[in-house]
Design a protein around this motif. Structure first.
Motif, PDB file in Angstrom:
ATOM      1  N   ALA A  42       0.841  -1.189   0.000  1.00  0.00           N
ATOM      2  CA  ALA A  42       0.000   0.000   0.000  1.00  0.00           C
ATOM      3  C   ALA A  42       0.881   1.244   0.000  1.00  0.00           C
ATOM      4  N   THR A  43       0.659   2.147  -0.941  1.00  0.00           N
ATOM      5  CA  THR A  43       1.386   3.415  -0.946  1.00  0.00           C
ATOM      6  C   THR A  43       0.707   4.384   0.018  1.00  0.00           C
ATOM      7  N   ASN A  44       1.357   5.475   0.306  1.00  0.00           N
ATOM      8  CA  ASN A  44       0.747   6.472   1.177  1.00  0.00           C
ATOM      9  C   ASN A  44      -0.512   7.032   0.519  1.00  0.00           C
ATOM     10  N   PRO A  45      -1.580   7.168   1.296  1.00  0.00           N
ATOM     11  CA  PRO A  45      -2.809   7.730   0.708  1.00  0.00           C
ATOM     12  C   PRO A  45      -2.565   9.142   0.186  1.00  0.00           C
ATOM     13  N   PHE A  46      -3.274   9.491  -0.889  1.00  0.00           N
ATOM     14  CA  PHE A  46      -3.286  10.865  -1.368  1.00  0.00           C
ATOM     15  C   PHE A  46      -4.464  11.552  -0.689  1.00  0.00           C
ATOM     16  N   TYR A  47      -4.173  12.287   0.384  1.00  0.00           N
ATOM     17  CA  TYR A  47      -5.216  13.021   1.103  1.00  0.00           C
ATOM     18  C   TYR A  47      -5.474  14.345   0.399  1.00  0.00           C
ATOM     19  N   PHE A  48      -6.723  14.593   0.076  1.00  0.00           N
ATOM     20  CA  PHE A  48      -7.053  15.796  -0.677  1.00  0.00           C
ATOM     21  C   PHE A  48      -6.786  17.063   0.133  1.00  0.00           C
ATOM     22  N   PHE A  49      -6.870  16.965   1.452  1.00  0.00           N
ATOM     23  CA  PHE A  49      -6.647  18.164   2.267  1.00  0.00           C
ATOM     24  C   PHE A  49      -5.177  18.562   2.343  1.00  0.00           C
ATOM     25  N   ASP A  50      -4.274  17.712   1.820  1.00  0.00           N
ATOM     26  CA  ASP A  50      -2.854  18.081   1.817  1.00  0.00           C
ATOM     27  C   ASP A  50      -2.604  19.327   0.982  1.00  0.00           C
ATOM     28  N   THR A  51      -3.383  19.533  -0.052  1.00  0.00           N
ATOM     29  CA  THR A  51      -3.217  20.726  -0.893  1.00  0.00           C
ATOM     30  C   THR A  51      -4.419  21.651  -0.809  1.00  0.00           C
ATOM     31  N   ASN A  52      -5.440  21.240  -0.063  1.00  0.00           N
ATOM     32  CA  ASN A  52      -6.663  22.035  -0.013  1.00  0.00           C
ATOM     33  C   ASN A  52      -7.247  21.995   1.400  1.00  0.00           C
ATOM     34  N   PRO A  53      -6.987  23.026   2.212  1.00  0.00           N
ATOM     35  CA  PRO A  53      -7.509  23.031   3.582  1.00  0.00           C
ATOM     36  C   PRO A  53      -9.002  23.342   3.663  1.00  0.00           C
ATOM     37  N   HIS A  54      -9.628  23.627   2.541  1.00  0.00           N
ATOM     38  CA  HIS A  54     -11.047  23.985   2.500  1.00  0.00           C
ATOM     39  C   HIS A  54     -11.921  22.753   2.727  1.00  0.00           C
ATOM     40  N   GLU A  55     -13.170  22.981   3.173  1.00  0.00           N
ATOM     41  CA  GLU A  55     -14.083  21.850   3.394  1.00  0.00           C
ATOM     42  C   GLU A  55     -14.372  21.074   2.114  1.00  0.00           C
ATOM     43  N   SER A  56     -14.094  21.659   0.963  1.00  0.00           N
ATOM     44  CA  SER A  56     -14.310  20.969  -0.307  1.00  0.00           C
ATOM     45  C   SER A  56     -13.372  19.789  -0.502  1.00  0.00           C
ATOM     46  N   ALA A  57     -12.372  19.629   0.380  1.00  0.00           N
ATOM     47  CA  ALA A  57     -11.453  18.492   0.275  1.00  0.00           C
ATOM     48  C   ALA A  57     -12.124  17.180   0.674  1.00  0.00           C
ATOM     49  N   VAL A  58     -13.290  17.258   1.274  1.00  0.00           N
ATOM     50  CA  VAL A  58     -14.029  16.053   1.675  1.00  0.00           C
ATOM     51  C   VAL A  58     -15.202  15.863   0.723  1.00  0.00           C
ATOM     52  N   THR A  59     -15.346  14.650   0.190  1.00  0.00           N
ATOM     53  CA  THR A  59     -16.452  14.380  -0.725  1.00  0.00           C
ATOM     54  C   THR A  59     -17.139  13.074  -0.318  1.00  0.00           C
ATOM     55  N   TRP A  60     -17.846  12.420  -1.253  1.00  0.00           N
ATOM     56  CA  TRP A  60     -18.676  11.276  -0.875  1.00  0.00           C
ATOM     57  C   TRP A  60     -18.542  10.121  -1.864  1.00  0.00           C
ATOM     58  N   GLN A  61     -18.839   8.924  -1.355  1.00  0.00           N
ATOM     59  CA  GLN A  61     -19.011   7.719  -2.176  1.00  0.00           C
ATOM     60  C   GLN A  61     -20.517   7.465  -2.247  1.00  0.00           C
ATOM     61  N   VAL A  62     -21.072   7.343  -3.448  1.00  0.00           N
ATOM     62  CA  VAL A  62     -22.530   7.376  -3.584  1.00  0.00           C
ATOM     63  C   VAL A  62     -23.095   6.103  -4.200  1.00  0.00           C
ATOM     64  N   LEU A  63     -24.281   5.771  -3.761  1.00  0.00           N
ATOM     65  CA  LEU A  63     -25.068   4.725  -4.410  1.00  0.00           C
ATOM     66  C   LEU A  63     -25.864   5.419  -5.503  1.00  0.00           C
ATOM     67  N   ARG A  64     -25.591   5.083  -6.758  1.00  0.00           N
ATOM     68  CA  ARG A  64     -26.062   5.905  -7.857  1.00  0.00           C
ATOM     69  C   ARG A  64     -27.592   5.985  -7.954  1.00  0.00           C
ATOM     70  N   SER A  65     -28.290   4.913  -7.668  1.00  0.00           N
ATOM     71  CA  SER A  65     -29.748   4.984  -7.755  1.00  0.00           C
ATOM     72  C   SER A  65     -30.287   6.079  -6.842  1.00  0.00           C
ATOM     73  N   GLU A  66     -29.729   6.198  -5.643  1.00  0.00           N
ATOM     74  CA  GLU A  66     -30.171   7.214  -4.692  1.00  0.00           C
ATOM     75  C   GLU A  66     -29.624   8.592  -5.058  1.00  0.00           C
ATOM     76  N   PHE A  67     -28.363   8.654  -5.439  1.00  0.00           N
ATOM     77  CA  PHE A  67     -27.719   9.928  -5.768  1.00  0.00           C
ATOM     78  C   PHE A  67     -28.379  10.578  -6.983  1.00  0.00           C
ATOM     79  N   ASP A  68     -28.586   9.809  -8.044  1.00  0.00           N
ATOM     80  CA  ASP A  68     -29.207  10.370  -9.244  1.00  0.00           C
ATOM     81  C   ASP A  68     -30.623  10.861  -8.954  1.00  0.00           C
ATOM     82  N   GLN A  69     -31.352  10.133  -8.094  1.00  0.00           N
ATOM     83  CA  GLN A  69     -32.697  10.569  -7.749  1.00  0.00           C
ATOM     84  C   GLN A  69     -32.662  11.854  -6.927  1.00  0.00           C
ATOM     85  N   MET A  70     -31.669  11.987  -6.053  1.00  0.00           N
ATOM     86  CA  MET A  70     -31.521  13.234  -5.293  1.00  0.00           C
ATOM     87  C   MET A  70     -31.343  14.420  -6.234  1.00  0.00           C
TER      88      MET A  70
END
Length: 430
Positions: free
Chosen positions: A86-114
């Protein structure tokens, strides 16, 4: 065949690209009709968001809904080498301290309906269970669509047709690419003819803390294929393997010519021990599905009174989970071009496709990183050990910041380790 009153914009396809474009146009007071073939939410692959989707969600008014959802939060992506390390994870907040560095894993049937529900709330007229048979043209100008109601996945009687007129027609039909096929615009990228086999599991091992929601990309022993592992709600994990079409499918048929997708999947999983260990005790939820992941792109992104968005314009290899991001971003960019077209009363190809060169430039950054990934001699670990100053650039691309930051500075050094194809501008085939 009946006729219907005119709409400002008709969106064909209710996936993320179509919902995004429809919502943003309707928010400006225009009359938008969205036509979705499936009468009910359905299973789709392509379940991982990347951080830069945050900015589109903000415009859509979706952030609070996603925060309140049960979708796992995603802080990073992690790669595993052919040896299982396993390589070191690429953490998005390493280059972006904004809350936008956190996102989601989605179940598409529910996400698309949202997204569709959000579009309805913003004034979009959404019709489900409606198949668009063709787009109508007067010369080069798109003027409307011919639709047919669908029941239980099947089109109803052929005389049940309706013509609907619209000022702008937006093709968001995914890989069906209605206008692209109608006008013969699509070209497959010859060096990226892949296939994938995938399913969902219930149970299995997940890392702890902020690593629990990470996307894992795992090479098999000879790097002939790779697996994704994406944590989803309900203790599910999406797992799929991707490889060259000939390697994964064509050369693995049974003596009778049939394809045993489960057998091939299991054989590849044996070559990926870290993932096999994570799935010990997990339950496979449905039979292995197979699809061709051909990368392709249309030579045009718009014409007079029509626009292509999402996979209807182009599809790029799924390794970096860029599909949903490019769908959302193309929908957003197209919406802005369409809104400007109404303000200027200019529905020409030049105006409606004005976002094309910018959009394609972002796709090219992802495309180059895809080619690096498929170079057997290339590894991110070695590249970064020799070029540590480029860590930020790689994280920016993995985050999707290809439209907000200059990421091209990493490619000269990377090109010393791998082949990059020439960039393909709009108006040319890949």
């Amino acid at each position: 065949m009946s006729k219907h009153k005119n709409y400002d914009t008709i969106i064909i396809g209710g996936g993320p690209a179509g919902s995004t474009a429809a919502t943003l146009i309707a928010q400006q007071g225009y009359r938008v009709l969205l036509l979705e073939r499936d009468a009910e939410p359905t299973f789709k692959i392509g379940e991982s968001l990347i951080p830069a989707t945050y900015w589109t969600f903000k415009r859509l008014g979706m952030l609070e809904k996603l925060r309140a959802s049960h979708f796992p939060q995603k802080f990073s992506v992690q790669f595993f080498t052919r040896t299982g390390k396993a390589t070191n994870p690429f953490y998005f907040f390493d280059t972006n301290p904004h809350e936008s560095a956190v996102t989601w894993q989605v179940l598409r049937s529910e996400f698309d309906q949202m997204l569709l529900d959000n579009a309805t709330e913003k004034g979009v007229e959404v019709r489900r269970g409606v198949r668009v048979r063709k787009v109508l043209f007067e010369g080069d100008k798109a003027v409307g669509v011919v639709t047919q109601n669908v029941k239980n996945g099947q089109s109803q009687e052929k005389n049940n047709l309706e013509t609907i007129q619209g000022t702008v027609i937006v093709d968001s039909t995914g890989q069906r690419s209605l206008i692209g096929r109608q006008l013969d615009l699509n070209t497959i990228e010859p060096n990226l003819k892949k296939a994938s086999l995938f399913t969902h599991y219930e149970g299995g091992h997940r890392d702890e803390g902020i690593d629990e929601g990470a996307t894992l990309i795992l090479h098999t022993e000879e790097k002939d294929s790779w697996f994704w592992s994406i944590p989803l709600p309900y203790n599910r994990t999406s797992v799929g393997v991707v490889g060259e079409l000939d390697y994964l499918l064509q050369n693995r048929r049974e003596p009778d010519g049939k394809l045993n997708a489960q057998k091939i999947f299991d054989e590849e999983l044996e070559k990926c021990q870290p993932l096999k260990q994570r799935l010990e005790g997990a339950k496979q939820l449905f039979p292995i599905q197979a699809t061709k992941d051909f990368s392709y792109r249309a030579s045009r992104i718009a014409g007079d009174n029509w626009v292509l968005i999402g996979d209807a314009f182009g599809f790029l290899d799924p390794v970096y989970s860029t599909g949903l991001f490019l769908a959302l971003k193309s929908g957003e960019m197209a919406a802005d071009a369409i809104i400007e077209a109404f303000r200027e009363n200019d529905f020409s190809e030049t105006q409606l496709g004005s976002f094309g060169h910018t959009f394609v430039a972002g796709m090219e950054a992802f495309r180059k990183l895809v080619y690096a990934f498929y170079t057997k001699e290339f590894s991110f670990a070695r590249f970064l050990s020799e070029n540590p100053e480029h860590l930020g650039g790689i994280v920016d691309i993995l985050s999707g910041d290809v439209y907000r930051r200059d990421v091209t500075h990493i490619f000269p050094a990377m090109s010393k380790m791998c082949y990059f194809p020439p960039e393909v501008p709009l108006g040319y085939s890949v």
